[in-house]
Design a protein around this motif. Sequence first.
Motif, PDB file in Angstrom:
ATOM      1  N   HIS A  11       1.357  -1.144   0.170  1.00 52.74           N
ATOM      2  CA  HIS A  11      -0.048  -0.089   0.135  1.00 52.74           C
ATOM      3  C   HIS A  11       1.127   1.350   0.093  1.00 52.74           C
ATOM      4  CE1 HIS A  11      -3.268  -2.561   0.473  1.00 52.74           C
ATOM      5  NE2 HIS A  11      -2.863  -3.353   1.506  1.00 52.74           N
ATOM      6  N   SER A  17       0.360   5.459  -6.006  1.00 56.06           N
ATOM      7  CA  SER A  17      -1.326   3.700  -5.524  1.00 56.06           C
ATOM      8  C   SER A  17      -0.220   2.713  -6.528  1.00 56.06           C
ATOM      9  CB  SER A  17      -2.320   4.367  -6.389  1.00 56.06           C
ATOM     10  OG  SER A  17      -2.012   4.432  -7.566  1.00 56.06           O
ATOM     11  N   ARG A  19      -1.050  -1.662  -8.222  1.00 58.92           N
ATOM     12  CA  ARG A  19      -2.290  -2.134  -8.355  1.00 58.92           C
ATOM     13  C   ARG A  19      -1.234  -3.549  -8.956  1.00 58.92           C
ATOM     14  NH1 ARG A  19      -4.482  -3.678 -13.544  1.00 58.92           N
ATOM     15  NH2 ARG A  19      -3.479  -1.190 -14.008  1.00 58.92           N
ATOM     16  N   THR A  21      -0.970  -6.181 -10.963  1.00 57.54           N
ATOM     17  CA  THR A  21      -1.213  -6.152 -12.686  1.00 57.54           C
ATOM     18  C   THR A  21      -0.639  -8.143 -12.340  1.00 57.54           C
ATOM     19  OG1 THR A  21       0.905  -6.439 -13.097  1.00 57.54           O
ATOM     20  CG2 THR A  21      -0.488  -4.534 -13.666  1.00 57.54           C
ATOM     21  N   LEU A  30       3.414  -4.759 -10.456  1.00 64.85           N
ATOM     22  CA  LEU A  30       2.823  -3.050  -9.342  1.00 64.85           C
ATOM     23  C   LEU A  30       2.657  -2.958 -10.473  1.00 64.85           C
ATOM     24  CD1 LEU A  30       4.239  -3.582  -6.025  1.00 64.85           C
ATOM     25  CD2 LEU A  30       1.959  -4.394  -7.242  1.00 64.85           C
ATOM     26  N   THR A  32       2.383   1.191 -11.246  1.00 63.45           N
ATOM     27  CA  THR A  32       1.812   2.537  -9.952  1.00 63.45           C
ATOM     28  C   THR A  32       1.985   3.671 -10.314  1.00 63.45           C
ATOM     29  OG1 THR A  32       4.532   2.332  -9.460  1.00 63.45           O
ATOM     30  CG2 THR A  32       4.027   0.568  -8.168  1.00 63.45           C
TER      31      THR A  32
END
Length: 151
Positions: A11, A17, A19, A21, A30, A32
Amino acid sequence: MIPVPHLPEVHLPPPWSARATRLGRHSQELWTTGQPGGVRIQLERCAVGRFRDAYPVGLHDIEIRADDLADHALGEMLTVLTAALGAADPRCRRLVLAAPAADGPRIAAAETAGFRQVVDVDLGSAELTLLTWEPAWVTRCDPDLDRVPGA
């Protein structure tokens, strides 16, 4: 065989941020944001990754691969990631970043985020400089990390 722990969920603080993948037990990819256009970051437990035989690997060590990130943005991203990964996995003793052995600007960018050069390795396909970041509870044990005992 000692089981290697799962990678923690990452986090990032605003405005960043991340996410996932691609999620695996010991590796993640990730996407970002926080940089224009976003960037792909890969995380992998060193104990099962390409560095498992390159140095005395700890079970909680994590390699950060940010190959697509420009040098000028690398320091800021690594600073954000070190805080996030340290909070997500407090048992992590070492974050590892590899840079091409002669890539002075990339090495300097990582050093701005608290990484230090540790060792050069030859993986057969590439010669790399490994840079590490360790949390304060690790470096407190040996404040003279660059001195080889008996040398």
